[in-house]
Write a protein that holds these residues in place. Structure first.
Motif, PDB file in Angstrom:
ATOM      1  N   LEU A   1       1.114  -1.639   0.032  1.00  0.00           N
ATOM      2  CA  LEU A   1       0.307   0.192  -0.119  1.00  0.00           C
ATOM      3  C   LEU A   1       0.801   1.213  -0.391  1.00  0.00           C
ATOM      4  O   LEU A   1       0.702   2.493  -0.396  1.00  0.00           O
ATOM      5  CB  LEU A   1      -0.924   0.130   1.294  1.00  0.00           C
ATOM      6  CG  LEU A   1      -2.126  -1.003   0.650  1.00  0.00           C
ATOM      7  CD1 LEU A   1      -2.715  -1.123   2.474  1.00  0.00           C
ATOM      8  CD2 LEU A   1      -2.832  -0.544   0.422  1.00  0.00           C
TER       9      LEU A   1
ATOM     10  N   LEU B   1       1.987   1.383  -3.302  1.00  0.00           N
ATOM     11  CA  LEU B   1       1.249   2.519  -4.236  1.00  0.00           C
ATOM     12  C   LEU B   1       0.132   3.951  -3.931  1.00  0.00           C
ATOM     13  O   LEU B   1       0.416   4.742  -4.693  1.00  0.00           O
ATOM     14  CB  LEU B   1      -0.646   1.256  -4.226  1.00  0.00           C
ATOM     15  CG  LEU B   1      -0.505   0.248  -4.682  1.00  0.00           C
ATOM     16  CD1 LEU B   1      -1.499  -0.507  -4.140  1.00  0.00           C
ATOM     17  CD2 LEU B   1      -0.439   0.830  -6.742  1.00  0.00           C
ATOM     18  N   ASP B   2       1.383   4.811  -2.896  1.00  0.00           N
ATOM     19  CA  ASP B   2       0.674   5.635  -2.457  1.00  0.00           C
ATOM     20  C   ASP B   2       1.477   6.297  -3.162  1.00  0.00           C
ATOM     21  O   ASP B   2       1.285   7.984  -3.194  1.00  0.00           O
ATOM     22  CB  ASP B   2       1.324   5.805  -0.589  1.00  0.00           C
ATOM     23  CG  ASP B   2      -0.041   6.577  -0.206  1.00  0.00           C
ATOM     24  OD1 ASP B   2      -0.302   7.231  -0.829  1.00  0.00           O
ATOM     25  OD2 ASP B   2       0.855   7.818   1.161  1.00  0.00           O
ATOM     26  N   THR B   3       2.883   5.848  -2.999  1.00  0.00           N
ATOM     27  CA  THR B   3       4.171   6.996  -4.185  1.00  0.00           C
ATOM     28  C   THR B   3       3.744   7.303  -4.931  1.00  0.00           C
ATOM     29  O   THR B   3       3.715   8.414  -5.740  1.00  0.00           O
ATOM     30  CB  THR B   3       5.336   6.103  -3.909  1.00  0.00           C
ATOM     31  OG1 THR B   3       5.111   4.767  -5.246  1.00  0.00           O
ATOM     32  CG2 THR B   3       5.848   6.125  -2.466  1.00  0.00           C
ATOM     33  N   GLY B   4       2.229   6.892  -5.971  1.00  0.00           N
ATOM     34  CA  GLY B   4       2.411   7.282  -7.069  1.00  0.00           C
ATOM     35  C   GLY B   4       2.936   6.791  -8.413  1.00  0.00           C
ATOM     36  O   GLY B   4       3.044   8.071  -9.457  1.00  0.00           O
ATOM     37  N   THR B   5       4.160   6.319  -8.311  1.00  0.00           N
ATOM     38  CA  THR B   5       5.048   6.050  -9.348  1.00  0.00           C
ATOM     39  C   THR B   5       4.934   5.048  -9.799  1.00  0.00           C
ATOM     40  O   THR B   5       4.352   3.185  -9.128  1.00  0.00           O
ATOM     41  CB  THR B   5       6.504   6.171  -8.449  1.00  0.00           C
ATOM     42  OG1 THR B   5       6.582   5.186  -7.794  1.00  0.00           O
ATOM     43  CG2 THR B   5       6.711   7.256  -7.824  1.00  0.00           C
ATOM     44  N   ALA B   6       5.581   5.123 -11.102  1.00  0.00           N
ATOM     45  CA  ALA B   6       5.337   3.630 -11.858  1.00  0.00           C
ATOM     46  C   ALA B   6       6.185   2.187 -11.026  1.00  0.00           C
ATOM     47  O   ALA B   6       5.543   1.172 -11.537  1.00  0.00           O
ATOM     48  CB  ALA B   6       6.017   3.494 -13.239  1.00  0.00           C
ATOM     49  N   PHE B   7       6.997   2.569 -10.630  1.00  0.00           N
ATOM     50  CA  PHE B   7       8.157   1.712  -9.703  1.00  0.00           C
ATOM     51  C   PHE B   7       6.873   0.974  -8.449  1.00  0.00           C
ATOM     52  O   PHE B   7       7.544  -0.071  -7.842  1.00  0.00           O
ATOM     53  CB  PHE B   7       9.183   2.234  -9.786  1.00  0.00           C
ATOM     54  CG  PHE B   7      10.020   2.380 -10.462  1.00  0.00           C
ATOM     55  CD1 PHE B   7      11.043   1.445 -10.692  1.00  0.00           C
ATOM     56  CD2 PHE B   7      10.284   3.392 -10.614  1.00  0.00           C
ATOM     57  CE1 PHE B   7      11.811   1.693 -12.070  1.00  0.00           C
ATOM     58  CE2 PHE B   7      11.636   3.703 -11.832  1.00  0.00           C
ATOM     59  CZ  PHE B   7      12.252   2.640 -11.819  1.00  0.00           C
TER      60      PHE B   7
ATOM     61  N   GLY C   1       3.885   0.913  -7.982  1.00  0.00           N
ATOM     62  CA  GLY C   1       2.944   0.425  -8.490  1.00  0.00           C
ATOM     63  C   GLY C   1       3.013  -1.152  -9.074  1.00  0.00           C
ATOM     64  O   GLY C   1       2.808  -1.835  -8.604  1.00  0.00           O
ATOM     65  N   MET C   2       4.143  -1.565  -9.859  1.00  0.00           N
ATOM     66  CA  MET C   2       4.818  -2.824 -10.494  1.00  0.00           C
ATOM     67  C   MET C   2       5.659  -3.182  -9.180  1.00  0.00           C
ATOM     68  O   MET C   2       5.148  -5.107  -9.069  1.00  0.00           O
ATOM     69  CB  MET C   2       5.942  -1.763 -10.636  1.00  0.00           C
ATOM     70  CG  MET C   2       6.796  -2.717 -11.995  1.00  0.00           C
ATOM     71  SD  MET C   2       8.456  -2.435 -13.264  1.00  0.00           S
ATOM     72  CE  MET C   2       7.332  -1.374 -14.122  1.00  0.00           C
TER      73      MET C   2
ATOM     74  N   ALA D   1       4.904  -3.333  -5.781  1.00  0.00           N
ATOM     75  CA  ALA D   1       3.232  -3.505  -5.465  1.00  0.00           C
ATOM     76  C   ALA D   1       2.063  -5.040  -6.029  1.00  0.00           C
ATOM     77  O   ALA D   1       1.749  -5.501  -5.803  1.00  0.00           O
ATOM     78  CB  ALA D   1       2.641  -2.563  -4.738  1.00  0.00           C
ATOM     79  N   SER D   2       2.678  -4.265  -7.103  1.00  0.00           N
ATOM     80  CA  SER D   2       1.305  -5.419  -8.076  1.00  0.00           C
ATOM     81  C   SER D   2       1.659  -6.735  -8.212  1.00  0.00           C
ATOM     82  O   SER D   2       1.372  -7.874  -7.978  1.00  0.00           O
ATOM     83  CB  SER D   2       1.321  -5.328  -9.605  1.00  0.00           C
ATOM     84  OG  SER D   2       1.054  -5.405 -10.525  1.00  0.00           O
TER      85      SER D   2
ATOM     86  N   MET E   1       2.133  -8.623  -4.402  1.00  0.00           N
ATOM     87  CA  MET E   1       0.729  -9.680  -4.991  1.00  0.00           C
ATOM     88  C   MET E   1       0.380 -10.470  -4.992  1.00  0.00           C
ATOM     89  O   MET E   1      -0.204 -11.682  -5.174  1.00  0.00           O
ATOM     90  CB  MET E   1      -0.685  -8.456  -4.530  1.00  0.00           C
ATOM     91  CG  MET E   1      -0.617  -7.037  -4.129  1.00  0.00           C
ATOM     92  SD  MET E   1      -1.203  -7.670  -2.081  1.00  0.00           S
ATOM     93  CE  MET E   1       0.982  -6.792  -1.059  1.00  0.00           C
ATOM     94  N   THR E   2       0.634 -10.329  -6.655  1.00  0.00           N
ATOM     95  CA  THR E   2       0.498 -11.850  -6.817  1.00  0.00           C
ATOM     96  C   THR E   2       1.125 -12.774  -6.518  1.00  0.00           C
ATOM     97  O   THR E   2       0.444 -13.965  -6.401  1.00  0.00           O
ATOM     98  CB  THR E   2       1.266 -11.706  -8.947  1.00  0.00           C
ATOM     99  OG1 THR E   2       0.412 -10.308  -9.466  1.00  0.00           O
ATOM    100  CG2 THR E   2       0.619 -12.727  -9.354  1.00  0.00           C
TER     101      THR E   2
END
Lengths: 314, 673
Positions: A116, A119-125, A127-128, A130-131, A134-135
Motif C-alpha cells: 500500500l 502504491l501511495d507513492t504514485g510512481t510506476a516503480f 505500482g509495479m 506492489a502488483s 501481491m500476485t
C-alpha cells in the motif's frame, strides 16, 4: 505464562533483532566467496543499518500516512512474529494468541502495508512492485495453508507449540513422507515470501526484474533502515520456523537451564539453512516473473501430496 | 405476544407509515421521513433478532391475512440470527440513504422512496416465515420490490435497464425452482407449515429432488456460479444504499433458505447433496474473486467480492453438511458456526464498502478505479472507513473476515481423522480454495484501496472531490465500529452462535468459547485477535521509541521529489492503474478469464516504421455469461422469430389452428380416457 517462558521469549526477540542483519551478511558473504569475491564481511548489514539510522527520512511529494506508517507496521509485525514463533522456547506467552494461520496472516499484513505504501507513492516503480508482490502473495497462500494442514491434522491443533512438541515426542514423524513433502513445499514458500532467488533478486535494482526493491525505492534514512531490518528479521524468523517445525531438537520448554543449549542449537540450525540457501543461490538465475507461478504450482502439488500421504500412509 | 411479536408488528407498521409518507410528503422532506421509517424497520428487526438469539421464541398464525393458507410466522434462534443481521444492515443503510438521496442526487423520487420500506420489511420478515405459502409470498415481495429499487436510476444510465432485465429473469428462475421444490415437498408432506414439513417422511428420491430444486433457487439468490450473472450488474447499478442492502442483506437469504430447508426441514443427512453445495461454493469463491481481482469498476469489484464471499459461505455449508452426514456433530457445528459468523462479518464489511463506494461515487461521479486516486487527502474519513472494510474483506488479521475464515479453516483442517477417503480428498482441496481465495482477496483489496484512494488523482473530477455529509459519515462510522467490534471480540457472539447452530443441526454444541482468547469445542487451536492487535501496537510503539532514541533529532522528515530517473517529475499518467495492477494476475489466470485484448497501431503517414499512436483496449467479459447464457438467449430469440412465421395475420390460419387444436385435444382425450 511462566517467568522462564517470558524471559526466553524476550531473549528470542532480542536474538532475532541482533542476529538478523548478521544472517543476511552471512548469506551475502557465502555468495561472495563462492563467486570469487572477497565480500564485505558478515557485519556489513549492521554497518549499513547504523549509517541509515543516522540519516533523515524523506517524505516524497504527494505521499501520505500509508507511506509513513508502513515501515513501523512492517517492523511491528516482524517483532510480533519473532515473539510468537517457537525459536528458542515452546513456552512463549504469545503462543495461544496466534496460531499458524494467524502467523501467516501477520506475515501477509506486513507485506500488504508495504504494498500500500508503494502504491501511495504514485510512481510506476511502486505500482509495479506492489502488483508483482501481491500476485506472488496470492499464489503462495494455497501452498502455505495446505502445508499447515498436513502438519496440524494429526496434532489436532494449529498452534505452533503444540506442533513442535508433538514432533519432539515422536521424532520418527520428521522422516515421514508427509513431513518431508511439507518441508520441501514450505522451503519454496520461504524463498518466495522473503524475496530470494529464484523468485526475486535482492541484489538487483533493474526495474524489469525487481519486486521488493521496487516497492521500497522511495524510502530513505531511518525508514529504509527499519524496512531493511524488518526484512532481515522476517527471513530469520521464517528460516527459524522451518528449523523448528522439521528439526525441533534442542528447543527449550519452560526451564531456563535449557536455554543456552537452545540458543546454540538455533544458531547452528539457522546458520546451516542460510549457508545452504546462499550456496544454492549462486547456481541459479532469477526466474521470469511469469514462470514463478509454475514454481509455486509445483510447491502446491508437494503440499497436496503431503496431506494425501499423511492420510493414506498413516 | 412477546418482544419479538411486538417488534415485528412494529416493523410492519413503520413500513406502512413509510409508504404513506413517501406518497404524501414533499420532495424535500421525503428522504428524511422515509429513511427514518426504513431505519425503524431495521432497528425493529435487529431487536426481534436479538430477542430470538437470547432464547425467546415466537410463533403466530394469522389465518385471515392470506386467502386459502393463511400466514404463519415463527422466530427461532436461527431465524433470529438472520433477522438481526438483516435488520442491522437495513437500519444503517437507510440512515446512509437519507444523506445519499438528499439534494436531488440519487433516488429521491416518490415511487422509489415508497418501495424502500416495503423492501426493508420483506427482507426482515422472510426468515420469520413458518409456512411454505408465507415464505413464498414474502420471498416474491422481496424480489419484486428489490427489482424496482435496482432500476431506480434507469433514466440516467442505460446499463441500469439491462441489469434490471438480468435480475428480473434470474430471480424468477430461482423463484420458480424454490416454488416447485417447496410445493412438491408440501404435497408429499401433506401440509404447508414448516412443522408438517419437518415431521414428514419422504422417499430419498423425492428428498433429493426437493433439495436440488431449492438449491437452484437459493443459489440464484446468493449469486453463485453459474447463476451469478445478475449480481455484478444489479449490485453495481443500483443506488449505493440499495447496493448495500442487496449485497449485505438480501444475498444472506439464500444462505438462510438452504440452512432452513437443507438442515432443519430435510434433516441434511445425505452426503452427495452437500458435496454439490461445497463444489458450487468453491467454484463461486474462486471465480468471483478472480473477476474482482481484474475488475476496474469499484462497485462491480465489490459485487464480485460478494459472489466470492457467498461462495465461501456455501463451501462452509457444504462442509458442515458433509460432517453432519458422516456423524461428526462437533465439526458440523463448527463449520456451520463459521458460516453464520461469516454471513455476519460479510454483511458488516460489505455494507461499509458499498456505502464508502457510494460516497466516492457521489463525490467524484465515477466508479472507475482507473480514474480515481488521491482521495486520501480529499476524503480522509471515507478512506479510513474503506480501509477498515477492505481489511475485513481481505481476511487479514485484525480484520473481521479473518475470524470467520479462521473458524472455517479450523473445521476443514481437523476433518481428516474423522472422515473417510472422500473427506481426505475433498478437504485439502477446499482448504486450497479458501487459501487461494484469501490470497486473491488481499490482492483485490490492496488494489481497491491503493489505486482508488492513495497516490494522486488520475482525473480532474477526482481532484475536486469533497468529503461526504455528516449523516453518511455517521452511518459508515457505525458500520466501521461494528466491523472493529466483530474483529476484536468475536467470542462475545459465542452463546448466540451456539443457539443458532443448535437450531439448525438439532444438537446444541457450545462451539466457540473463551473471552479474549478464542477457544473451540474439541479442537486445541486458539487465537486472539484482540491480543494480536495489542502486540502489534506495542511493537510499533516500541520500535518508534527505539528509532527516536537512536536517531534522535534526525527523524524530522525532509520533503523530497519522487525518484524520476532524472527525467523530470513523473506525471499522473505514469502511475499504475487498476488495470495495470491486475495485469500479472490476469496473465497468470489467462485460461480462466480469457480477456479480449485489442492493440490498434496507427503508423505515421510517411513511414510504416514510425508510429503515430497505439491504442490498447482490454475487456474481460464474464465467461460464464458468454458461454452459457448467450446460446440460451439466442435460442429463445430464434424461437420467437419462428413464432412470427406462424402468426402472419391471416384469420383463416388462426381459425385452422383453433380447429386442429381442439380436434387434436379431443382425439388425445378419446384415446387416454
Amino acid at each position: 505464562m511462566t517467568i522462564g517462558g517470558l524471559l526466553a521469549t524476550a531473549g528470542q526477540v532480542l536474538l532475532v533483532m541482533a542476529g538478523a542483519p548478521v544472517l543476511v551478511g552471512l548469506m551475502r558473504q557465502v555468495r561472495a566467496r563462492l563467486e570469487g569475491r572477497a565480500g564485505a564481511g558478515i557485519a556489513q548489514p549492521w554497518r549499513d543499518l547504523r549509517k541509515l539510522l543516522r540519516r533523515q527520512p524523506t517524505t516524497p511529494t504527494g505521499t501520505g500516512w500509508a507511506f509513513r506508517l508502513a515501515p513501523l507496521l512492517l517492523i511491528g509485525t516482524s517483532l510480533v512474529l519473532a515473539a510468537v514463533v517457537p525459536l528458542l522456547t515452546t513456552a512463549s506467552p504469545l503462543d495461544p494468541v496466534a496460531d499458524l494461520f494467524a502467523v501467516v496472516g501477520i506475515l501477509a499484513l506486513g507485506t500488504v502495508t508495504l504494498a500500500l505504501a508503494a502504491l501511495d507513492t504514485g510512481t510506476a516503480f511502486g505500482g509495479m512492485g506492489a502488483s508483482r508482490e501481491m500476485t506472488i502473495l496470492a499464489l503462495v497462500e494455497p501452498t502455505i495453508l495446505v502445508a499447515v494442514f498436513s502438519l496440524s491434522a494429526r496434532v489436532g491443533s494449529t498452534n505452533l507449540a503444540a506442533i513442535v512438541t508433538a514432533t519432539l515426542h515422536d521424532p520418527l514423524r520428521v522422516a515421514s513422507p508427509a513431513s518431508l513433502l511439507a518441508a520441501a513445499a514450505l522451503l519454496v514458500v520461504v524463498v518466495a515470501e522473503t524475496g530470494r532467488l529464484p523468485v526475486d533478486n535482492p541484489a538487483t535494482h533493474l526495474e524489469l526484474t525487481m519486486i521488493h526493491e521496487a516497492m521500497i525505492l522511495e524510502y530513505a534514512g531511518t525508514d529504509l533502515a527499519l524496512i531493511e531490518w524488518a526484512s532481515a528479521m522476517r527471513l530469520t524468523v521464517l528460516l527459524g520456523l522451518l528449523a523448528s517445525l522439521f528439526l525441533p531438537w534442542g528447543i527449550a520448554g519452560t526451564s531456563l537451564t535449557a536455554l543456552p543449549l537452545a540458543l546454540l542449537a538455533f544458531v547452528v540450525k539457522v546458520t546451516l539453512l542460510a549457508v545452504g540457501l546462499g550456496t544454492v543461490e549462486v547456481f541459479i538465475a532469477k526466474l521470469r516473473l511469469f514462470r514463478v507461478p509454475e514454481l509455486l504450482a509445483g510447491s502446491f502439488v508437494l503440499a497436496l501430496l503431503a496431506v494425501a500421504s499423511s492420510f493414506f500412509l498413516a | 405476544m412477546n418482544l419479538i411479536g411486538w417488534t415485528l408488528a412494529g416493523a410492519c407498521g413503520l413500513a406502512g407509515l413509510g409508504v404513506v409518507a413517501a406518497l404524501v410528503t414533499s420532495a424535500r422532506a421525503r428522504p428524511v421521513v422515509v429513511g427514518g421509517c426504513t431505519a425503524g424497520v431495521g432497528v425493529a428487526g435487529l431487536l426481534a433478532g436479538l430477542g430470538a438469539l437470547s432464547g425467546e421464541v415466537f410463533h403466530a398464525r394469522l389465518p385471515a391475512l392470506l386467502p386459502l393458507a393463511g400466514v404463519q410466522v415463527a422466530v427461532d434462534p436461527l431465524s433470529g440470527w438472520f433477522v438481526a443481521v438483516i435488520g442491522a444492515v437495513v437500519a444503517v443503510a437507510a440512515v446512509y440513504g437519507i444523506g445519499y438521496a438528499g439534494h436531488g442526487h440519487g433516488p429521491s423520487g416518490r415511487g422509489v422512496q415508497a418501495v424502500l420500506p416495503v423492501f426493508a420489511v420483506a427482507l426482515v420478515l422472510v426468515p420469520a416465515a413458518a409456512s411454505v405459502s408465507t415464505f413464498l409470498v414474502l420471498w416474491e415481495l422481496m424480489a419484486l420490490s428489490s427489482l424496482l429499487l435496482v432500476v431506480a436510476e434507469h433514466r440516467v444510465r442505460p446499463a441500469v435497464a439491462e441489469a434490471g432485465w438480468w435480475y428480473g429473469v434470474l430471480t424468477h428462475v430461482g423463484f420458480v425452482a424454490i416454488l416447485l421444490g417447496l410445493v412438491i415437498y408440501a404435497a408429499q408432506a401433506g401440509g404447508g407449515s414448516f412443522t408438517d414439513l419437518r415431521a414428514a417422511h419422504l422417499s430419498p428420491g423425492v428428498r433429493g429432488l426437493v433439495f436440488v430444486l431449492v438449491l437452484v433457487g437459493f443459489a440464484s439468490k446468493a449469486g453463485l456460479v453459474p447463476l451469478h450473472v445478475w449480481l455484478p450488474r444489479a449490485h453495481a447499478e443500483a443506488p449505493s444504499p440499495v447496493s448495500a442492502m442487496l449485497s449485505a442483506a438480501m444475498v444472506n437469504l439464500g444462505v438462510y433458505g438452504l440452512i432452513r430447508v437443507g438442515f432443519d426441514l430435510l434433516g441434511g443427512a445425505t452426503r452427495w447433496w452437500w458435496l454439490i453445495v461445497l463444489a458450487i461454493g468453491a467454484v463461486s469463491a474462486l471465480y468471483g474473486i478472480l473477476q474482482a481481482a481484474v475488475a476496474r469498476d469499484l462497485k462491480r469489484l465489490l459485487a464480485y467480492s460478494t459472489v466470492e464471499n457467498m461462495g465461501l459461505v456455501f463451501l462452509g455449508l457444504g462442509a458442515a453438511g458433509v460432517f453432519h452426514a458422516s456423524a461428526s456433530p462437533a465439526l458440523a457445528a463448527l463449520a456451520l458456526a463459521a458460516t453464520l459468523l461469516h454471513v455476519l462479518n460479510h454483511a458488516g464489511f460489505k455494507a461499509l464498502l458499498f456505502t464508502a463506494a457510494g460516497s466516492v461515487l457521489r463525490a467524484t461521479g465515477t466508479r472507475d478505479l482507473d480514474e480515481l486516486g488521491g482521495l486520501r487527502a480529499r476524503m480522509p474519513a471515507t478512506t479510513v472507513l474503506f480501509a477498515v472494510g477492505a481489511l475485513g474483506a481481505a481476511a487479514l488479521p485484525p480484520g473481521n473476515g479473518f475470524v470467520s475464515e479462521w473458524l472455517l479453516l479450523q473445521s476443514l483442517i481437523h476433518a481428516l481423522p474423522a472422515g473417510g477417503a472422500v473427506t481426505a480428498v475433498v478437504m485439502p482441496l477446499a482448504v486450497a480454495v479458501v487459501a487461494l481465495t484469501a490470497g486473491l482477496a488481499v490482492a483485490t483489496f490492496v488494489k481497491a484501496l491503493g489505486v482508488g484512494f492513495f497516490a494522486r488523482p488520475r482525473s480532474a473530477t477526482v481532484s475536486a472531490a469533497r468529503e461526504s455529509q455528516p449523516v453518511m459519515l455517521a452511518a459508515m462510522g457505525v458500520l466501521g465500529l461494528g466491523c472493529v467490534g466483530l474483529a476484536l471480540a468475536p467470542a462475545a457472539l459465542g452463546p448466540a452462535l451456539s443457539r443458532a447452530v443448535g437450531t439448525a443441526t438439532g444438537t446444541p454444541v457450545d462451539v466457540v468459547r473463551g473471552g479474549v482468547i478464542l477457544r473451540l469445542a474439541g479442537i486445541a487451536s486458539t487465537m486472539s485477535p484482540l491480543l494480536i492487535v495489542v502486540a502489534v501496537l506495542v511493537a510499533v510503539v516500541a520500535s518508534a521509541a527505539l528509532v527516536r532514541l537512536v536517531a534522535g533529532r534526525v527523524t524530522r522528515r525532509r520533503a523530497a521529489r519522487l525518484w524520476d530517473c532524472g527525467a523530470g517529475p513523473p506525471t499522473v499518467r505514469m502511475q499504475y492503474t487498476a488495470t495495470s495492477f491486475g495485469e500479472p494476475l490476469q496473465r497468470v489466470f489467462d485460461d480462466v478469464l480469457a480477456p479480449q485484448i485489442d492493440v490498434d497501431i496507427t503508423p505515421h503517414a510517411e513511414s510504416a516504421y514510425l508510429l503515430a499512436r497505439v491504442a490498447y483496449q482490454r475487456r474481460i467479459a464474464d465467461r460464464v455469461e458468454h458461454h452459457l447464457y448467450t446460446p440460451i438467449i439466442n435460442t429463445a430469440r430464434r424461437a420467437g422469430e419462428l413464432g412470427r412465421v406462424l402468426a402472419n395475420g391471416s384469420v383463416h390460419r388462426y381459425l385452422a389452428y383453433g380447429f386442429f387444436g381442439v380436434t387434436g385435444l379431443l382425439l388425445v382425450l378419446a384415446v387416454i380416457r
